[in-house]
Design a protein around this motif. Structure first.
Motif, PDB file in Angstrom:
ATOM      1  N   ASP A 110       0.692  -1.255  -0.151  1.00 27.55           N
ATOM      2  CA  ASP A 110       0.006   0.029   0.018  1.00 27.55           C
ATOM      3  C   ASP A 110       1.062   1.262   0.003  1.00 27.55           C
ATOM      4  N   ALA A 111       0.438   2.358  -0.903  1.00 26.82           N
ATOM      5  CA  ALA A 111       1.324   3.333  -0.861  1.00 26.82           C
ATOM      6  C   ALA A 111       0.915   4.408   0.314  1.00 26.82           C
ATOM      7  N   TYR A 112       1.778   5.106   0.956  1.00 28.41           N
ATOM      8  CA  TYR A 112       1.735   5.931   1.915  1.00 28.41           C
ATOM      9  C   TYR A 112       1.694   7.283   1.754  1.00 28.41           C
ATOM     10  N   GLY A 113       0.588   8.128   2.066  1.00 28.84           N
ATOM     11  CA  GLY A 113       0.834   9.405   1.723  1.00 28.84           C
ATOM     12  C   GLY A 113       1.882   9.967   2.910  1.00 28.84           C
ATOM     13  N   ALA A 139       2.818   8.366   6.710  1.00 29.33           N
ATOM     14  CA  ALA A 139       4.073   8.022   6.698  1.00 29.33           C
ATOM     15  C   ALA A 139       4.871   8.766   8.143  1.00 29.33           C
ATOM     16  N   GLN A 140       4.281   9.963   8.350  1.00 28.82           N
ATOM     17  CA  GLN A 140       4.410  10.372   9.394  1.00 28.82           C
ATOM     18  C   GLN A 140       4.001   9.773  10.900  1.00 28.82           C
ATOM     19  N   SER A 190       7.162   2.216  15.156  1.00 29.05           N
ATOM     20  CA  SER A 190       8.618   1.572  14.819  1.00 29.05           C
ATOM     21  C   SER A 190       8.793   0.313  15.661  1.00 29.05           C
ATOM     22  N   HIS A 191       9.182  -0.914  15.055  1.00 31.39           N
ATOM     23  CA  HIS A 191       9.338  -1.964  15.739  1.00 31.39           C
ATOM     24  C   HIS A 191      10.624  -2.598  15.492  1.00 31.39           C
ATOM     25  N   ILE A 244       0.609  -2.798  16.928  1.00 35.80           N
ATOM     26  CA  ILE A 244       0.350  -1.558  17.721  1.00 35.80           C
ATOM     27  C   ILE A 244      -0.630  -0.975  16.527  1.00 35.80           C
ATOM     28  N   MET A 245      -1.893  -0.495  17.151  1.00 31.85           N
ATOM     29  CA  MET A 245      -2.733   0.024  16.231  1.00 31.85           C
ATOM     30  C   MET A 245      -3.106   1.425  16.747  1.00 31.85           C
ATOM     31  N   THR A 246      -3.129   2.260  15.741  1.00 31.12           N
ATOM     32  CA  THR A 246      -3.217   3.796  16.122  1.00 31.12           C
ATOM     33  C   THR A 246      -4.381   4.274  15.267  1.00 31.12           C
ATOM     34  N   VAL A 247      -5.338   5.139  16.086  1.00 30.57           N
ATOM     35  CA  VAL A 247      -6.457   5.723  15.294  1.00 30.57           C
ATOM     36  C   VAL A 247      -6.574   7.155  15.338  1.00 30.57           C
ATOM     37  N   HIS A 248      -6.526   7.731  13.909  1.00 24.70           N
ATOM     38  CA  HIS A 248      -6.208   9.306  13.984  1.00 24.70           C
ATOM     39  C   HIS A 248      -7.541  10.008  13.054  1.00 24.70           C
ATOM     40  N   PRO A 249      -8.091  11.199  13.637  1.00 25.48           N
ATOM     41  CA  PRO A 249      -8.982  11.741  13.059  1.00 25.48           C
ATOM     42  C   PRO A 249      -8.572  12.379  11.614  1.00 25.48           C
ATOM     43  N   GLU A 250      -9.465  12.320  10.556  1.00 20.77           N
ATOM     44  CA  GLU A 250      -9.228  12.891   9.416  1.00 20.77           C
ATOM     45  C   GLU A 250     -10.558  13.509   9.063  1.00 20.77           C
TER      46      GLU A 250
END
Length: 186
Positions: free
Chosen positions: A5-8, A12-13, A20-21, A119-125
């Motif tokens: 999957d390409a990251y924007g 990426a940030q 980071s693992h 690790i799972m993170t959830v971010h508003p967009e």
């Protein structure tokens, strides 16, 4: 590695900051992203429930938690047929309601995922002018004897993609019905 999957720039940030693992020679790691058309508080209300992964994970049939749902709690997960496993024992490593981060380590079970942690993170967009959520899940795992890094990553990524698609389906259905549930911190 990014699972194809390409990251924007935003993804990426977040990946650099939270995903980071440390890996050894016989491990593989990857991160996957999913954009969900539901507000972040709704998606997080599902993700953070260490005691109820079956609410959105299609391969989980049952979950029993030992502990108070704090860091170090352990859950026994029963896996639906169709996967090369029937049980998984998982420990809660990280739960941050402010940063919307969940970390899990597999500590036992009848499967080949040794030294697996995620690790799972959830971010508003904003998606099409409406509140949405960016979910990122990353993992590191040992490569089993007889498998390659690519084969191992492909298998785990396929499972995570199924889970993320199901999370999106459940979250978006709840958002349409406007059935948000309060975050219970207990």
């Amino acid at each position: 590695m990014n699972g194809g999957d390409a990251y924007g720039a935003m993804e990426a940030q977040y990946i650099r900051r939270h995903h980071s693992h440390e890996t050894s020679e016989n491990q593989c790691t990857s991160a996957l992203v999913k954009h969900i058309r539901a507000p972040v508080h709704l998606v997080w209300s599902l993700v953070r429930r260490f005691d109820q992964p079956q609410r959105y994970k299609p391969f989980v049939s049952r979950c029993v938690v030992n502990g108070d749902l704090g860091i170090g709690s352990v859950r026994e997960v029963n896996v639906r047929s169709g996967l090369p496993a029937t049980t998984s024992t998982e420990r809660l490593e990280l739960l941050d309601d402010e940063e919307h981060m969940l970390g899990i380590k597999i500590v036992g079970g009848d499967h080949r995922l040794r030294n697996y942690s995620s690790i799972m993170t959830v971010h508003p967009e904003i998606i099409d002018g409406r509140p949405g959520t960016l979910v990122i899940e990353s993992f590191v795992v040992d490569v089993p004897e007889g498998n390659t890094k690519d084969e191992t990553c492909y298998f785990v990524e396929a499972l995570i993609r199924c889970n993320l698609k199901s999370l999106a389906d459940v979250s978006e259905r709840m958002a349409v019905q406007d059935r948000t549930e309060p975050i219970n911190r207990h």
